[in-house]
Design a protein around this motif. Sequence first.
Motif, PDB file in Angstrom:
ATOM      1  N   PHE A   4       0.816  -1.215   0.000  1.00 22.68           N
ATOM      2  CA  PHE A   4       0.000   0.000   0.000  1.00 22.68           C
ATOM      3  C   PHE A   4       0.850   1.267   0.000  1.00 22.68           C
ATOM      4  O   PHE A   4       0.396   2.314  -0.394  1.00 22.68           O
ATOM      5  CB  PHE A   4      -0.894   0.041   1.236  1.00 22.68           C
ATOM      6  N   TYR A  12      -4.001   2.045  -6.862  1.00 21.43           N
ATOM      7  CA  TYR A  12      -4.607   2.795  -5.755  1.00 21.43           C
ATOM      8  C   TYR A  12      -5.946   3.363  -6.180  1.00 21.43           C
ATOM      9  O   TYR A  12      -6.140   3.755  -7.322  1.00 21.43           O
ATOM     10  CB  TYR A  12      -3.713   3.961  -5.305  1.00 21.43           C
ATOM     11  N   ASP A  13      -6.875   3.446  -5.244  1.00 23.68           N
ATOM     12  CA  ASP A  13      -8.167   4.053  -5.492  1.00 23.68           C
ATOM     13  C   ASP A  13      -8.072   5.512  -5.055  1.00 23.68           C
ATOM     14  O   ASP A  13      -8.062   5.807  -3.867  1.00 23.68           O
ATOM     15  CB  ASP A  13      -9.264   3.339  -4.689  1.00 23.68           C
ATOM     16  N   THR A  17     -11.342   8.906  -0.220  1.00 24.60           N
ATOM     17  CA  THR A  17     -10.368   8.838   0.858  1.00 24.60           C
ATOM     18  C   THR A  17     -11.076   8.411   2.134  1.00 24.60           C
ATOM     19  O   THR A  17     -12.267   8.646   2.311  1.00 24.60           O
ATOM     20  CB  THR A  17      -9.670  10.196   1.086  1.00 24.60           C
ATOM     21  N   TYR A  18     -10.323   7.765   3.011  1.00 27.44           N
ATOM     22  CA  TYR A  18     -10.849   7.285   4.279  1.00 27.44           C
ATOM     23  C   TYR A  18      -9.881   7.660   5.387  1.00 27.44           C
ATOM     24  O   TYR A  18      -8.671   7.726   5.179  1.00 27.44           O
ATOM     25  CB  TYR A  18     -11.008   5.754   4.272  1.00 27.44           C
ATOM     26  N   ASP A  27      -6.108   7.315   5.118  1.00 27.45           N
ATOM     27  CA  ASP A  27      -5.660   5.930   5.070  1.00 27.45           C
ATOM     28  C   ASP A  27      -5.227   5.589   3.659  1.00 27.45           C
ATOM     29  O   ASP A  27      -5.758   6.122   2.687  1.00 27.45           O
ATOM     30  CB  ASP A  27      -6.797   4.993   5.493  1.00 27.45           C
ATOM     31  N   THR A  29      -5.235   3.347   0.432  1.00 28.47           N
ATOM     32  CA  THR A  29      -6.260   2.489  -0.166  1.00 28.47           C
ATOM     33  C   THR A  29      -5.731   1.838  -1.422  1.00 28.47           C
ATOM     34  O   THR A  29      -4.821   2.354  -2.075  1.00 28.47           O
ATOM     35  CB  THR A  29      -7.539   3.284  -0.504  1.00 28.47           C
ATOM     36  N   SER A  31      -7.551  -0.569  -4.761  1.00 24.74           N
ATOM     37  CA  SER A  31      -8.716  -1.229  -5.337  1.00 24.74           C
ATOM     38  C   SER A  31      -8.408  -2.682  -5.630  1.00 24.74           C
ATOM     39  O   SER A  31      -7.308  -3.034  -6.043  1.00 24.74           O
ATOM     40  CB  SER A  31      -9.132  -0.537  -6.637  1.00 24.74           C
ATOM     41  N   THR A  36     -12.533  -1.917  -2.092  1.00 25.51           N
ATOM     42  CA  THR A  36     -11.403  -1.065  -1.740  1.00 25.51           C
ATOM     43  C   THR A  36     -10.812  -1.584  -0.441  1.00 25.51           C
ATOM     44  O   THR A  36     -11.520  -1.740   0.558  1.00 25.51           O
ATOM     45  CB  THR A  36     -11.850   0.406  -1.554  1.00 25.51           C
ATOM     46  N   VAL A  38      -8.349  -0.979   2.718  1.00 26.20           N
ATOM     47  CA  VAL A  38      -7.925   0.207   3.451  1.00 26.20           C
ATOM     48  C   VAL A  38      -6.861  -0.182   4.469  1.00 26.20           C
ATOM     49  O   VAL A  38      -7.044  -1.113   5.253  1.00 26.20           O
ATOM     50  CB  VAL A  38      -9.132   0.861   4.171  1.00 26.20           C
ATOM     51  N   THR A  40      -5.184   1.420   7.531  1.00 25.44           N
ATOM     52  CA  THR A  40      -5.304   2.567   8.439  1.00 25.44           C
ATOM     53  C   THR A  40      -3.988   2.948   9.104  1.00 25.44           C
ATOM     54  O   THR A  40      -3.785   4.112   9.442  1.00 25.44           O
ATOM     55  CB  THR A  40      -6.349   2.290   9.535  1.00 25.44           C
ATOM     56  N   ALA A  46      -3.884  -4.701   4.786  1.00 24.42           N
ATOM     57  CA  ALA A  46      -5.247  -4.182   4.822  1.00 24.42           C
ATOM     58  C   ALA A  46      -5.846  -4.358   6.214  1.00 24.42           C
ATOM     59  O   ALA A  46      -5.778  -5.433   6.799  1.00 24.42           O
ATOM     60  CB  ALA A  46      -6.102  -4.889   3.786  1.00 24.42           C
TER      61      ALA A  46
END
Length: 191
Positions: A4, A12-13, A17-18, A27, A29, A31, A36, A38, A40, A46
């Motif tokens: 990641f 990447y997505d 955003t998260y 975070d 991300t 795909s 998706t 994530v 953190t 993930a």
Amino acid sequence: MSDFDDPTDTTYDDDTTYDLNGDGIDDATMSAGDDTLVDTDHDGNADAIVTDTDGDGVAEIYADSDGDGVLDSELTDTDGDGYIDLIESDLDGDGDVDQVLEDTNADGIVDAVATDVDGDGEFDTFAADTNADGLVDTLVTDADEDGNPDSILTDTDGDGVFETIEYGDDAVGNTPGLGTDLSGGNPYATQ
């Protein structure tokens, strides 16, 4: 699965955003088909997946709350404001929700928690921050799970210390001993 943290990874997505852990840092991300993944904590693994499991066009978020690699929590934005306000977790892996955390006033801070301490499928401990100061003001236990509180601890002045305890119930819901003031001393101290 690619790392990641590799900025050259084109999978990447970038559309969404998260910040699932609320640390103020987006975070990472990636795909994976319609899902998706994530990360953190930016460690390359993930910690959550965003997916539409029921096909209704609304994504569900499932997270690994304890870092063991198992998705054990569902995170939900119940009011549609873009912020998670409900987390339901299966802490013991038996398929039943053991803990519910809720932000009831949309301030981004959990202020109500219900927990099934003994893992029997019934919530028996409840904690609430009723004045939004970040501290638990009320702690209720129903150890015998009869629907009547066995103890209620209350922080009446908001200093983070429980001053009162109300305890006991019987088969018909009477609560002897309610209103014990802890500020006068420990009622459990041996004489």
